[in-house]
Enzyme design. Sequence first.
Site, PDB file in Angstrom:
ATOM      1  N   GLU A 120      47.861  32.107  26.472  1.00  0.00           N
ATOM      2  CA  GLU A 120      46.628  32.696  27.002  1.00  0.00           C
ATOM      3  C   GLU A 120      45.889  33.413  25.883  1.00  0.00           C
ATOM      4  OE1 GLU A 120      47.346  35.075  30.494  1.00  0.00           O
ATOM      5  OE2 GLU A 120      47.474  33.305  31.762  1.00  0.00           O
ATOM      6  N   HIS A 164      36.696  39.954  34.081  1.00  0.00           N
ATOM      7  CA  HIS A 164      37.177  38.635  33.679  1.00  0.00           C
ATOM      8  C   HIS A 164      35.973  37.750  33.423  1.00  0.00           C
ATOM      9  CE1 HIS A 164      39.439  34.952  33.471  1.00  0.00           C
ATOM     10  NE2 HIS A 164      40.548  35.664  33.510  1.00  0.00           N
ATOM     11  N   ARG A 185      39.288  39.438  25.959  1.00  0.00           N
ATOM     12  CA  ARG A 185      38.585  39.289  27.235  1.00  0.00           C
ATOM     13  C   ARG A 185      37.259  40.022  27.243  1.00  0.00           C
ATOM     14  NH1 ARG A 185      42.729  39.423  32.333  1.00  0.00           N
ATOM     15  NH2 ARG A 185      43.434  37.328  31.836  1.00  0.00           N
ATOM     16  N   HIS A 205      37.966  42.784  37.376  1.00  0.00           N
ATOM     17  CA  HIS A 205      39.247  42.090  37.523  1.00  0.00           C
ATOM     18  C   HIS A 205      40.459  43.013  37.458  1.00  0.00           C
ATOM     19  CE1 HIS A 205      42.017  38.779  37.327  1.00  0.00           C
ATOM     20  NE2 HIS A 205      42.449  39.111  36.128  1.00  0.00           N
ATOM     21  N   ARG A 209      43.233  45.180  28.596  1.00  0.00           N
ATOM     22  CA  ARG A 209      44.554  44.600  28.868  1.00  0.00           C
ATOM     23  C   ARG A 209      44.676  43.215  28.242  1.00  0.00           C
ATOM     24  NH1 ARG A 209      46.512  41.281  33.866  1.00  0.00           N
ATOM     25  NH2 ARG A 209      44.345  40.707  33.788  1.00  0.00           N
TER      26      ARG A 209
HETATM   27  C1  LIG Z   1      43.028  36.712  40.901  1.00  0.00           C
HETATM   28  C2  LIG Z   1      43.950  37.543  40.041  1.00  0.00           C
HETATM   29  C3  LIG Z   1      44.761  36.927  39.110  1.00  0.00           C
HETATM   30  C4  LIG Z   1      45.621  37.685  38.307  1.00  0.00           C
HETATM   31  N1  LIG Z   1      46.453  37.049  37.431  1.00  0.00           N
HETATM   32  C5  LIG Z   1      47.350  37.790  36.734  1.00  0.00           C
HETATM   33  C6  LIG Z   1      48.305  37.160  35.894  1.00  0.00           C
HETATM   34  O1  LIG Z   1      48.357  35.953  35.796  1.00  0.00           O
HETATM   35  N2  LIG Z   1      49.175  37.944  35.217  1.00  0.00           N
HETATM   36  C7  LIG Z   1      49.165  39.307  35.300  1.00  0.00           C
HETATM   37  O2  LIG Z   1      49.977  39.964  34.652  1.00  0.00           O
HETATM   38  N3  LIG Z   1      48.277  39.919  36.106  1.00  0.00           N
HETATM   39  C8  LIG Z   1      47.390  39.204  36.825  1.00  0.00           C
HETATM   40  N4  LIG Z   1      46.499  39.836  37.641  1.00  0.00           N
HETATM   41  C9  LIG Z   1      46.614  41.289  37.808  1.00  0.00           C
HETATM   42  C10 LIG Z   1      47.838  41.575  38.662  1.00  0.00           C
HETATM   43  O3  LIG Z   1      47.921  40.627  39.686  1.00  0.00           O
HETATM   44  C11 LIG Z   1      47.774  42.966  39.273  1.00  0.00           C
HETATM   45  O4  LIG Z   1      47.516  43.925  38.284  1.00  0.00           O
HETATM   46  C12 LIG Z   1      49.110  43.310  39.920  1.00  0.00           C
HETATM   47  O5  LIG Z   1      49.465  42.301  40.827  1.00  0.00           O
HETATM   48  C13 LIG Z   1      49.014  44.629  40.649  1.00  0.00           C
HETATM   49  O6  LIG Z   1      50.185  44.783  41.397  1.00  0.00           O
HETATM   50  P1  LIG Z   1      50.368  46.075  42.278  1.00  0.00           P
HETATM   51  O7  LIG Z   1      51.656  45.920  42.972  1.00  0.00           O
HETATM   52  O8  LIG Z   1      50.124  47.261  41.438  1.00  0.00           O
HETATM   53  O9  LIG Z   1      49.139  46.013  43.323  1.00  0.00           O
HETATM   54  P2  LIG Z   1      48.786  44.941  44.437  1.00  0.00           P
HETATM   55  O10 LIG Z   1      49.528  43.687  44.237  1.00  0.00           O
HETATM   56  O11 LIG Z   1      47.306  44.850  44.516  1.00  0.00           O
HETATM   57  O12 LIG Z   1      49.364  45.588  45.769  1.00  0.00           O
HETATM   58  C14 LIG Z   1      48.853  46.799  46.264  1.00  0.00           C
HETATM   59  C15 LIG Z   1      49.168  46.870  47.749  1.00  0.00           C
HETATM   60  O13 LIG Z   1      48.947  48.203  48.191  1.00  0.00           O
HETATM   61  C16 LIG Z   1      48.348  48.153  49.457  1.00  0.00           C
HETATM   62  N5  LIG Z   1      47.639  49.410  49.693  1.00  0.00           N
HETATM   63  C17 LIG Z   1      46.560  49.895  49.042  1.00  0.00           C
HETATM   64  N6  LIG Z   1      46.194  51.080  49.559  1.00  0.00           N
HETATM   65  C18 LIG Z   1      47.062  51.356  50.546  1.00  0.00           C
HETATM   66  C19 LIG Z   1      47.186  52.436  51.464  1.00  0.00           C
HETATM   67  N7  LIG Z   1      46.340  53.476  51.440  1.00  0.00           N
HETATM   68  N8  LIG Z   1      48.192  52.417  52.368  1.00  0.00           N
HETATM   69  C20 LIG Z   1      49.050  51.357  52.416  1.00  0.00           C
HETATM   70  N9  LIG Z   1      48.970  50.302  51.578  1.00  0.00           N
HETATM   71  C21 LIG Z   1      47.985  50.305  50.653  1.00  0.00           C
HETATM   72  C22 LIG Z   1      47.400  46.956  49.351  1.00  0.00           C
HETATM   73  O14 LIG Z   1      47.027  46.492  50.628  1.00  0.00           O
HETATM   74  C23 LIG Z   1      48.273  45.980  48.599  1.00  0.00           C
HETATM   75  O15 LIG Z   1      49.053  45.230  49.479  1.00  0.00           O
HETATM   76  C24 LIG Z   1      45.638  39.096  38.445  1.00  0.00           C
HETATM   77  C25 LIG Z   1      44.811  39.711  39.382  1.00  0.00           C
HETATM   78  C26 LIG Z   1      43.979  38.949  40.181  1.00  0.00           C
HETATM   79  C27 LIG Z   1      43.107  39.625  41.186  1.00  0.00           C
END
Ligand SMILES: Cc1cc2nc3c(=O)[nH]c(=O)nc-3n(C[C@H](O)[C@H](O)[C@H](O)COP(=O)(O)OP(=O)(O)OC[C@H]3O[C@@H](n4cnc5c(N)ncnc54)[C@H](O)[C@@H]3O)c2cc1C
Length: 523
Positions: free
Chosen positions: A118, A238, A283, A342, A377
């Site tokens: 990447e 992004h 990026r 993003h 990032r």
């Molecule tokens: C389309 C896309 C592609 C990506 N591709 C990559 C990749 O290839 N590699 C990489 O490293 N990163 C990638 N990223 C970034 C990465 O996916 C995210 O940074 C990472 O998944 C975040 O994980 P998390 O567990 O912190 O949050 P999330 O996976 O967003 O989960 C947060 C959860 O908390 C819940 N929540 C929020 N507020 C509350 C509340 N008040 N009460 C209860 N629940 C709540 C939400 O509903 C959600 O389910 C990508 C992001 C996107 C959008």
Amino acid sequence: MRPDPKTLSGQPVIIGGGVAGLMTALRLAPEPVVLVSKGPIGTEASSAWAQGGLAASLGADDDPALHLADTLAAGDGWCDAEIAARITRAAPLAIETLVQYGVNFDRSVDGTIRLGLEAAHSRRRIVHAAGDGTGRELMRALAKAVRNTPSITVLEGIEARRLLVENNAITGVLAADLSGGAPFKAVMLATRRVVLATGGIGGLFLDTTNPQGCFGQGLALAARAGADLADLEFIQFHPTALDGPARPMALISEAVRGEGAWLIDETGNRFLSDLPGAELGTRDAVARGVFRHLAAGHRVFLDARQHPGPGFADRFPGIAAACRAANLDPALEPIPVRPAAHYHMGGVAVDGAGRSSVEGLWACGEVARTGLHGANRLASNSLIEAVVCAGWVAESVAGTPSGTERQASPVPVLTPAPNPAVVRPILSRSLGVLRDADGLREAVSSLLPLASGRDDSADPAAVALMIAIAAWCRTESRGAHYREDFPQHSASPTQSRFGLADAVALARELAPSSVSLTKRAAS
Ligand SMILES: Cc1cc2nc3c(=O)[nH]c(=O)nc-3n(C[C@H](O)[C@H](O)[C@H](O)COP(=O)(O)OP(=O)(O)OC[C@H]3O[C@@H](n4cnc5c(N)ncnc54)[C@H](O)[C@@H]3O)c2cc1C
């Protein structure tokens, strides 16, 4: 049936069911823990949408030191080098841990994990699953592991609305039970240990690749509890989101450019060929190049007709499906693209164990600012950060005494369900790819009365206000934060780390005319 919250008193509470929340819960086992998620696990989570993969130096030609060097270069002088070194060193083992939890990564015929390339990575080190379905596979395996772990109580359909705090220490979580429909019932979880794993802020913008529910609720919870937030101005746009009417926008992963696709305009001109690294430059630089070309009246396309070419749908089945839904065949025609919000590099300021400035409050995943990403990032560094840091957070939570719980009585009144609709156009206008003082001042004036009010825009506006203040204070351009009025690095940059009260005080100085409005809104 859902257990009575009183029976869960004293257990650590993890808010958020993405990769960060699930991994923290798993790493805490066998300690009993409550995992709270707005919807069924995985819904509204960026984790489930991740395409590219996880960065880890597994290749024979690779080394954690090379991964670190690429991370620091992308971070534009703003990473915490010590944290970045710890995380990049821990990344290969984290991949093994995921395999043990049942994640099926893509492998070569000889059984070794296949590694993709990447942007801004000097080696092939992107571990992926189901082609571009990495997030889906991660969430499948981790959700299954969580459901098979008896020490984890999953409360789905519960939205955390406030953290309860006494003397700068957590005493509980006030949440809304969304399962029965409006009016929502209040739920109190008495606990001295809370882990925020609520994800990012893309949903605060009109153009985003994030699920709409990712609009910084965790940042609002932390800020209103008195925690410091840091580096909020650093938001990654992004460069290649599918340009069409659908919101959120489908992401066309950098991995497509990694496999040789080019950025062209409507005349077929490869307009970024002079940029260092061309389409695989950092990026922020690619996003600015695309944004400026669009602003100059061009259209921008990702041309994947030659590379990856006819094999596109095999290598990127999810992206091919998103293109098909927009009536496009990426093997035969260029894909229209534009930048979209993003990823958030800033977040709750945490130390090496994920601890915030409020006692008993940790943060993990995108909501946290660990210092790994600096001002920008490196692709695929966020999932690996969540997986690695979940282990450290779990260790710290497990080592912290549970204390004596007190059930608040009566249960405090719920704040309204937050709604970012009013905030989106304000942030999109003034805090996008290019920023300047006039736009930031205008944003602060609009956001201050909203943030000080009590309606459903108050929490999203408070987060947006803090972002605008951080961007105002950074009178330089660095990484993803670009000020047209300060296009260079500052010789003496300072870290933007502050709480909500400081942000409101600064906003009042900056936009005094909105103070009377603020008073009216708060009364
Ligand atoms: C389309 C896309 C592609 C990506 N591709 C990559 C990749 O290839 N590699 C990489 O490293 N990163 C990638 N990223 C970034 C990465 O996916 C995210 O940074 C990472 O998944 C975040 O994980 P998390 O567990 O912190 O949050 P999330 O996976 O967003 O989960 C947060 C959860 O908390 C819940 N929540 C929020 N507020 C509350 C509340 N008040 N009460 C209860 N629940 C709540 C939400 O509903 C959600 O389910 C990508 C992001 C996107 C959008």
